[in-house]
Scaffold this active site. Structure first.
Site, PDB file in Angstrom:
ATOM      1  N   HIS A 113     -20.421  -4.531  19.954  1.00 57.43           N
ATOM      2  CA  HIS A 113     -20.893  -3.246  19.414  1.00 57.43           C
ATOM      3  C   HIS A 113     -20.017  -2.894  18.220  1.00 57.43           C
ATOM      4  O   HIS A 113     -18.842  -2.579  18.370  1.00 57.43           O
ATOM      5  CB  HIS A 113     -20.823  -2.151  20.471  1.00 57.43           C
ATOM      6  CG  HIS A 113     -21.181  -0.802  19.929  1.00 57.43           C
ATOM      7  ND1 HIS A 113     -22.395  -0.537  19.323  1.00 57.43           N
ATOM      8  CD2 HIS A 113     -20.484   0.366  19.859  1.00 57.43           C
ATOM      9  CE1 HIS A 113     -22.427   0.717  18.931  1.00 57.43           C
ATOM     10  NE2 HIS A 113     -21.280   1.287  19.236  1.00 57.43           N
ATOM     11  N   ASP A 152     -25.046   3.209  22.385  1.00 60.76           N
ATOM     12  CA  ASP A 152     -23.919   4.122  22.223  1.00 60.76           C
ATOM     13  C   ASP A 152     -24.268   5.555  21.839  1.00 60.76           C
ATOM     14  O   ASP A 152     -23.462   6.439  22.043  1.00 60.76           O
ATOM     15  CB  ASP A 152     -22.934   3.542  21.195  1.00 60.76           C
ATOM     16  CG  ASP A 152     -21.557   4.193  21.285  1.00 60.76           C
ATOM     17  OD1 ASP A 152     -21.217   4.717  22.362  1.00 60.76           O
ATOM     18  OD2 ASP A 152     -20.813   4.171  20.292  1.00 60.76           O
ATOM     19  N   HIS A 160     -24.448   6.589  14.333  1.00 62.13           N
ATOM     20  CA  HIS A 160     -24.174   7.594  15.367  1.00 62.13           C
ATOM     21  C   HIS A 160     -22.731   8.105  15.346  1.00 62.13           C
ATOM     22  O   HIS A 160     -22.391   8.970  16.173  1.00 62.13           O
ATOM     23  CB  HIS A 160     -24.529   7.038  16.755  1.00 62.13           C
ATOM     24  CG  HIS A 160     -23.784   5.800  17.142  1.00 62.13           C
ATOM     25  ND1 HIS A 160     -24.264   4.538  16.888  1.00 62.13           N
ATOM     26  CD2 HIS A 160     -22.608   5.623  17.765  1.00 62.13           C
ATOM     27  CE1 HIS A 160     -23.407   3.643  17.340  1.00 62.13           C
ATOM     28  NE2 HIS A 160     -22.391   4.276  17.879  1.00 62.13           N
TER      29      HIS A 160
END
Length: 928
Positions: free
Chosen positions: A52, A176, A427
């Site tokens: 990620h 996430d 994000h």
């Protein structure tokens, strides 16, 4: 499976080639890989190696890519991709998924042709699989749908053009983001994704879904689009996006490796296998099929991929070896799409969800609702940048033709701005949850992108207006600074008042308001303001708003508006040690503190506007503004520097208290599109045990919110994403600013306390709220277009002096105005002779008697300067032809049968838009 499929569109010379990964049958592609070594009579555990990689968070995008500033966080994306590719080559069973195209694009450009060919082979064979595929993994609470569609289009276009259909993601992967929006699910469905997987879910919701085996469900993400057009299978991952406890083998992890030499004293294979089987069997009890998924990776992992793969190889080998002794567990390398394929093959019915996943809490006092408002200045700058890109840069680049990119003012481009805006959707970007230096970098990238776009705009305007006068952009108008208008007595303004309509206006630069009345609050003599459509009254004793009337509909409501602040928790509470921070909103009390019960006032009136200027405190002021021809009341608020002399952080709100009978219900938009109902202390799909009566009732407001009863609807349109709630009947509160003194322990590692050389005492923020009062059956006819106007606000450019006599004073890019229900969402250059067009129906099916109806538009009769020579329809993300898009069918636990969507276009050029429908076209055009 080695068949090659070549599909051509002669009008565009478009070719899609499927090479060794998809089977062709009768011209239709079988869209998934050959079946993996699953065993139907066993529990199949799908191991998904992944990383990620935040596109900025604790470090900037550039720092993350290169591995710079490892004193902040050790992370280097270029090394992750290097290492993974090397390890995939060594074992054909290994697989890996990658998500963030912004990073992969940069890495790809730096590779040799030999490496690129190797990667293409890995993609063709399904061993390197792209999931999601947008430029970033966007936030879902604070992003506008137009910007999300753009950033997905950029990323997916690169993958499409680089790898063909084999590189096209089939799964959306939002592991996430901090809560999940229904509009995102709708967009993913319309982009052709078969499913969505995410990791963060409210802790009470997860417990409920584990009990009911509903962690995998069918999300019906629109109440207007005909099912299954916006239906999306949604899976909730078991460990967030981390590995099971004890099975992390990255260089950042402390778990012991698999030691499989039986001659060694610390041989641990039996223990590892035993623990793994226990975890797998326990996980299987809360999912419906004999297939379960495990994410094997985490933040910025696999920089040394050998560590992971060596241990995963051993894990698979030793667990599966027990099958010879009767074990019923089968472990395999897999990907989300391979896992999803098995769920589809199970042919089960799935729980149906029609609301969203906000707000998100990971514990009783830990609601992630603060980031709805965090960094309000950055949120506003992102929104302005989106408007400038969508309306000004993209459209003028098309309408101006080639001269817009290379003309009298030099070479310009829109790509720099597109990529900067795409990164800003991450994000940890527009969400406001990054470190301060990273927030500065996002803003810097947006500013740089706008500089490139200004050249495009100048070149295009020169051509369209037949005037080569230099265009001047006053980039600091937000703080009322424009050197040209301050030093010249005469200038010209170009006002883009409509996405397709430019107007030149000659005006004097120094304009003075005629102040007709000025007084302090207890001597306010003028308390009623009446213009053509609205009447506003103020309390003469307090200086506060007291009522609002719509003169057309003969409505009047009591309306009081004031400013308050919540004491931010410092973590020293009896119930919990959780403080407020960039992510978490946790007030110390359920009752906000009033900043002032009265306002000092000053009134101003001209022929076009009436104003009441209010001062509540040295750090809070407002202008209540009513324009002659407007149906909306404008509240222009200024907040800051938020005082912290008392060593307490503050969450500043404005609250509207009305006579509307709301029954503890209010409404918010989802990413600027469809509207959802919110009810105090209530969740539609599970029984809520409320532990934070304020933070637990906050929801994201991206562009508008409203309260209503049978007679009246008060709508508030915002100029940026903010958090809001309706805590009391008849009230609506919106958080405007946050200044906090503690970190909230979610990783960012610093308090949300924005200061700079310009604002050393703390950030000052200015913004606008637009209020409209209507009857509920017709309110959408007002607030829908109003919200679009605020998102796509006019741009003013200036020239020094008067325009010459040859200057073309007006230009419209449209042959005629679009119908009220239709919005031109996208018009952008695709390549030399093609443009990408998106038209949307901007009303939900139930909200307007006049506008919630199908509308037909003729593509050939749209533009005044473009001849449309050819048109083909694409999916929403423009990476697949619409008639080739096929998705899995899923069966919900309901008696409803999905209806296949049909088009009823009247001709090749006339297209019909139904409520909430977006249609995307690639047009081959010729400039007239």
């Amino acid at each position: 499976i080695n068949a090659i499929c070549q599909l051509q569109r002669p009008e565009f010379s478009h070719t899609s080639i499927c090479n060794r990964c998809h089977e062709c049958c009768g011209g239709l592609r079988v869209l998934y890989w050959p079946q993996l070594p699953n065993k139907p009579d066993m529990l199949n555990v799908h191991l998904v190696p992944h990383t990620h990689d935040d596109v900025g968070w604790l470090k900037t995008v550039d720092q993350y890519y290169y591995g710079d500033r490892n004193d902040i966080q050790h992370a280097g994306v270029q090394y992750i991709l290097d290492s993974v590719v090397d390890q995939l080559i060594k074992n054909p069973d290994r697989r890996f998924i990658y998500v963030e195209t912004a990073f992969f694009y940069r890495w790809w450009k730096q590779q040799s042709s030999a490496t690129q060919q190797t990667v293409k082979q890995l993609v063709d064979e399904g061993r390197l699989e792209f999931v999601n595929g947008g430029w970033c993994m966007s936030d879902e609470a604070t992003t506008h749908y137009s910007a999300v569609i753009d950033q997905m289009t950029i990323g997916l276009r690169f993958l499409n053009e680089t790898f063909g259909p084999c590189g096209r993601p089939r799964v959306a992967w939002h592991i996430d983001p901090f809560g999940h929006a229904r509009e995102h699910a709708s967009m993913f469905a319309q982009m052709g994704y078969d499913g969505l997987f995410f990791g963060r879910l409210d802790y009470q919701d997860r417990a409920h879904r584990m009990r009911e085996k509903e962690q995998e469900l069918l999300w019906r993400a629109s109440d207007s689009l005909t099912p299954p057009m916006a239906d999306l299978f949604t899976g909730i991952l078991p460990n967030g996006y981390n590995p099971p406890e004890g099975f992390c083998w990255d260089q950042f992890c402390d778990d012991p490796p698999i030691r499989d030499d039986p001659d060694l004293e610390d041989y641990n294979v039996d223990d590892v296998v035993k623990r793994f089987l226990a975890i797998a069997k326990n996980q299987a009890t809360v999912y419906k099929t004999n297939h379960i998924i495990m994410t094997m990776g985490s933040d910025f992992q696999y920089e040394n991929a050998n560590l992971w793969y060596k241990n995963l190889d051993k894990l698979i080998h030793y667990v599966n070896a027990l099958q010879a002794k009767g074990s019923k567990v089968n472990v395999l390398y897999s990907t989300p799409s391979c896992y999803l394929q098995e769920l589809h093959r199970a042919n089960l019915t799935w729980a149906l969800k029609t609301d969203d996943f906000f707000p998100y809490a990971d514990d009783a006092h830990d609601f992630w609702t603060g980031y709805f408002t965090s960094r309000p200045a950055l949120k506003r700058y992102e929104r302005i940048s989106n408007g400038n890109l969508q309306v000004i840069c993209n459209q003028l680049e098309v309408l101006g033709g080639p001269v817009s990119r290379k003309g009298p003012f030099g070479e310009g481009d829109s790509q720099t701005m597109k990529k900067a805006m795409a990164v800003a959707q991450h994000h940890d970007a527009v969400s406001g949850t990054e470190k301060q230096h990273v927030a500065n970098d996002y803003a810097r990238k947006l500013a740089e992108g706008w500089q490139h776009c200004q050249v495009v705009v100048s070149n295009s305007l020169a051509g369209l207006s037949s005037s080569s006068a230099e265009r001047i952009y006053c980039d600091n108008l937000n703080v009322s600074v424009c050197p040209l208008t301050e030093t010249r007595s005469y200038c010209s303004i170009i006002n883009n008042t409509d996405p397709m309509h430019l107007v030149h206006v000659n005006c004097t630069c120094m304009c003075f308001l005629n102040i007709i009345h000025m007084t302090k609050y207890r001597k306010l003599n003028i308390c009623v303001y009446v213009l053509q459509f609205l009447q506003v009254t103020f309390d003469p004793d307090t200086g506060l708003l007291s009522s609002l009337s719509n003169l057309e509909t003969k409505q009047t409501i009591k309306l009081t508006q004031n400013f308050y602040w919540y004491n931010a928790s410092d973590g020293k509470n009896m119930d919990s040690s959780q403080p407020s921070g960039a992510y978490i909103f946790r007030p110390n009390s359920s009752t906000p503190f009033g900043i002032s019960r009265t306002a000092k006032t000053e009134t101003v009136q001209t022929s076009v506007v009436q104003e009441v200027r209010q001062w509540f405190a040295p750090w809070v002021s407002q202008v209540v503004r009513l324009y002659t021809d407007s149906r909306t009341l404008e509240l222009e608020w200024t907040v800051g520097p938020v005082p912290i002399d008392d060593h307490l952080g503050k969450e500043v709100i404005t609250r509207l208290d009305t006579s509307i009978k709301t029954s503890e219900i209010f409404y918010t938009d989802s990413n600027g599109r469809e509207v959802l109902q919110r009810r105090k202390d209530f969740r539609p799909t599970w029984q809520l045990k409320q532990s934070e009566p304020i933070a637990g009732n906050y929801y994201p407001i991206n562009s508008r919110a409203f309260i209503k009863d049978d007679e009246d609807q008060l709508t508030v349109v915002t100029d940026r994403s903010q958090g809001g709630a309706s805590i009391q009947n008849g009230s609506l509160e919106i958080m405007l600013h946050r200044r906090l003194l503690y970190d909230d322990f979610r990783g960012v590692g610093e308090p949300l306390n924005e200061i700079s050389s310009i604002f050393p005492e703390g950030l000052v923020v200015r913004g606008r709220l637009l209020l409209s009062l209507d009857r509920p059956p017709t309110a959408a006819d007002t607030h829908r277009p109003l919200a679009q106007q605020v998102v796509l606000q006019p741009l003013l450019t200036f020239t020094d002096g008067e325009l010459n006599s040859n200057t073309r004073l007006e230009f419209s890019g449209l042959q005629a105005a679009l119908p009220p229900a239709v919005h031109l969402l996208t018009l952008t250059q695709w390549d030399k002779d093609k443009v990408l067009l998106r038209l949307e129906h901007q009303f939900q099916s139930w909200e307007s008697k006049r506008n919630s109806k199908p509308v037909t538009v003729n593509l050939q009769k749209l533009f005044s300067t473009l001849d449309v020579l050819g048109a083909s329809e694409l999916n929403l993300s423009a990476n697949q032809w619409k008639d080739e898009m096929s998705r899995f069918d899923w069966t919900p636990q309901t008696d409803e049968k999905p209806l296949l969507k049909t088009f009823e276009d009247h001709s090749d050029w006339e297209v019909t838009l139904r409520p909430m429908e977006i249609r995307t076209f690639l047009l081959r055009v010729r400039l007239r």
